[in-house]
Design an enzyme around this catalytic site. Structure first.
Site, PDB file in Angstrom:
ATOM      1  N   LYS A  54      23.924 -13.434  17.401  1.00  0.00           N
ATOM      2  CA  LYS A  54      24.892 -14.697  17.550  1.00  0.00           C
ATOM      3  C   LYS A  54      25.780 -14.018  18.833  1.00  0.00           C
ATOM      4  CE  LYS A  54      25.093 -15.577  12.784  1.00  0.00           C
ATOM      5  NZ  LYS A  54      25.834 -15.512  11.571  1.00  0.00           N
ATOM      6  N   GLN A  98      31.090 -12.754   9.110  1.00  0.00           N
ATOM      7  CA  GLN A  98      29.765 -12.441   8.653  1.00  0.00           C
ATOM      8  C   GLN A  98      29.800 -11.924   6.969  1.00  0.00           C
ATOM      9  OE1 GLN A  98      27.205 -13.202  10.579  1.00  0.00           O
ATOM     10  NE2 GLN A  98      25.691 -12.649   8.824  1.00  0.00           N
ATOM     11  N   ASP A 121      31.501 -22.128  10.690  1.00  0.00           N
ATOM     12  CA  ASP A 121      30.604 -21.828   9.653  1.00  0.00           C
ATOM     13  C   ASP A 121      30.472 -23.061   8.760  1.00  0.00           C
ATOM     14  OD1 ASP A 121      28.825 -19.637   9.491  1.00  0.00           O
ATOM     15  OD2 ASP A 121      30.412 -18.331   8.888  1.00  0.00           O
TER      16      ASP A 121
HETATM   17  N1  L34 Z   1      29.339 -16.314   7.697  1.00  0.00           N
HETATM   18  N2  L34 Z   1      27.484 -15.374   6.881  1.00  0.00           N
HETATM   19  C1  L34 Z   1      27.966 -16.203   7.796  1.00  0.00           C
HETATM   20  N3  L34 Z   1      27.278 -17.270   8.386  1.00  0.00           N
HETATM   21  C2  L34 Z   1      26.105 -17.174   8.322  1.00  0.00           C
HETATM   22  O1  L34 Z   1      25.381 -18.404   8.995  1.00  0.00           O
HETATM   23  C3  L34 Z   1      25.567 -16.122   7.476  1.00  0.00           C
HETATM   24  N4  L34 Z   1      23.979 -16.338   7.506  1.00  0.00           N
HETATM   25  C4  L34 Z   1      23.513 -15.846   6.384  1.00  0.00           C
HETATM   26  C5  L34 Z   1      24.092 -14.425   6.189  1.00  0.00           C
HETATM   27  N5  L34 Z   1      25.449 -14.424   6.271  1.00  0.00           N
HETATM   28  C6  L34 Z   1      26.261 -15.262   6.966  1.00  0.00           C
HETATM   29  C7  L34 Z   1      23.465 -16.049   8.636  1.00  0.00           C
HETATM   30  O2  L34 Z   1      23.699 -15.868   9.920  1.00  0.00           O
HETATM   31  C8  L34 Z   1      21.886 -15.610   7.017  1.00  0.00           C
HETATM   32  N6  L34 Z   1      21.971 -15.602   8.453  1.00  0.00           N
HETATM   33  C9  L34 Z   1      20.775 -15.500   9.235  1.00  0.00           C
HETATM   34  C10 L34 Z   1      20.929 -15.355  10.603  1.00  0.00           C
HETATM   35  C11 L34 Z   1      19.958 -15.330  11.472  1.00  0.00           C
HETATM   36  C12 L34 Z   1      18.871 -14.843  10.955  1.00  0.00           C
HETATM   37  C13 L34 Z   1      18.733 -14.862   9.589  1.00  0.00           C
HETATM   38  C14 L34 Z   1      19.580 -15.145   8.769  1.00  0.00           C
HETATM   39  C15 L34 Z   1      17.757 -14.579  11.785  1.00  0.00           C
HETATM   40  O3  L34 Z   1      17.644 -14.722  13.100  1.00  0.00           O
HETATM   41  N7  L34 Z   1      16.506 -14.359  11.426  1.00  0.00           N
HETATM   42  C16 L34 Z   1      15.360 -13.929  12.308  1.00  0.00           C
HETATM   43  C17 L34 Z   1      15.122 -12.377  12.089  1.00  0.00           C
HETATM   44  C18 L34 Z   1      15.937 -11.537  12.399  1.00  0.00           C
HETATM   45  C19 L34 Z   1      15.701 -10.176  11.690  1.00  0.00           C
HETATM   46  O4  L34 Z   1      14.920  -9.484  12.526  1.00  0.00           O
HETATM   47  O5  L34 Z   1      16.375  -9.743  10.821  1.00  0.00           O
HETATM   48  C20 L34 Z   1      14.304 -14.922  11.816  1.00  0.00           C
HETATM   49  O6  L34 Z   1      13.151 -15.133  12.666  1.00  0.00           O
HETATM   50  O7  L34 Z   1      14.066 -15.383  10.737  1.00  0.00           O
END
Ligand code: L34
Length: 295
Positions: A54, A98, A121
């Site tokens: 982020k 987060q 959010d």
């Molecule tokens: N406050 N908490 C708050 N807001 C959110 O919107 C989130 N979320 C969830 C968990 N807690 C939070 C996220 O940001 C889940 N989440 C999230 C964000 C990004 C990715 C996955 C979940 C993401 O970029 N995933 C990558 C893989 C990254 C890795 O290596 O872990 C993908 O390609 O899926």
């Protein structure tokens, strides 16, 4: 049938390019720089990875951005005080705490404390309520990202049978609400399944669009999916590590099996995750514009 892969990474990139342009315009025409703070309590590895992404993205887009790391044993009232500071900081338009938070901190209390105008959010009860009645302020990032993926991949949502697996406050409930609204990019017939649903497959097999946020690796297998369905996999499960120590990820959908049956499917990684981050950026730009009276 082998499914078309809906690349969240590519759609996210496309939206980020649009946002980058908008941020440059805001700077030039209004001297306005969107400001985002991400607050991380503790060092959960998945949370660290998401918050880092982020921050990186907000820098790329030209935001004013700040990473605020706090120790896992931080007291709840300290966190409330910190939020108050950012609530009154004019450079900050978006505040993200987060999740999950350590057990001794009451999540509801924290989300309530964020100024709804800075709640990028979309988790504050006021914003949840506004979404429910069809007057959304900020759409929560993961569901907003899913809707964008469906729209930009040309999936017909209007009148579609959408089945959502999972009823969390951050994915299941809000995506059901969004796709149910009487508006463009929605107007679907939505069913929500969860851990107490009897005969889950009887619902999932009906779905034109199947959205899976079960929080369980490979919970959805090919026999549960209708031929030609569009499948959105929201799960990000860490199921092991490579010899180099990198996390091995898998979704809530058995990708290899389901891709032979679906007409389109999102991968993990590279599906919904990157969209979540991009929608946070979109919400922060909106927050900045609202604060400046431009939107
Ligand atoms: N406050 N908490 C708050 N807001 C959110 O919107 C989130 N979320 C969830 C968990 N807690 C939070 C996220 O940001 C889940 N989440 C999230 C964000 C990004 C990715 C996955 C979940 C993401 O970029 N995933 C990558 C893989 C990254 C890795 O290596 O872990 C993908 O390609 O899926």
């Amino acid at each position: 049938m082998t499914a078309k892969i809906i690349s969240g990474s590519e759609v996210a990139k496309e939206i980020r390019e649009e946002l980058k342009q908008e941020v440059a315009d805001l700077k030039e025409r209004h001297n306005l720089v969107p400001g985002l703070v991400t607050i991380l309590v503790g060092e959960d590895p998945a949370s660290v990875s998401y918050v880092t992404a982020k921050q990186r993205t907000s820098h790329e887009l030209g935001f004013y951005s700040k990473q605020d790391n706090q120790p896992a044993d931080m007291a709840e009232d300290e966190l409330l005080k910190l939020i108050d500071q950012y609530n009154s900081d004019p450079k900050i338009h978006g505040i993200l705490v987060q999740l999950p938070l350590p057990k001794h901190i009451d999540e509801g209390k924290i989300l309530y404390a964020i100024d709804p105008r800075k709640d990028v959010d979309g988790f504050h009860p006021v914003n949840v309520g506004k979404l429910m009645i069809g007057e959304p302020n900020y759409l929560p990032c993961t569901p907003a990202g899913i809707q964008q993926l469906l729209i930009r991949s040309g999936t017909k949502i209007e009148g579609a049978d959408v089945v959502v697996v999972g009823r969390s406050n951050i994915v299941g409930k809000p995506i059901a609400n969004i796709l149910l609204q009487k508006r463009e990019g929605a107007n679907a017939t939505v069913t929500v399944c969860h851990t107490r649903t009897r005969e889950m497959a009887s619902y999932t097999k009906r779905a034109d669009i199947l959205i899976v946020a079960a929080g369980k690796p490979k919970a959805i297998t090919a026999d549960m999916v209708r031929e030609g369905a569009v499948v959105i996999d929201v799960g990000v499960n860490r199921i092991g590590k490579t010899p180099e120590g990198k996390a091995i990820l898998c979704g809530d959908v058995d990708f290899e099996g389901v891709k032979e049956k679906a007409s389109a499917i999102t991968p993990v990684p590279g599906g919904v995750g990157p969209m979540t981050i991009t929608m946070l950026m979109m919400n922060t730009v909106k927050a900045a514009k609202l604060a400046a009276g431009i939107a």
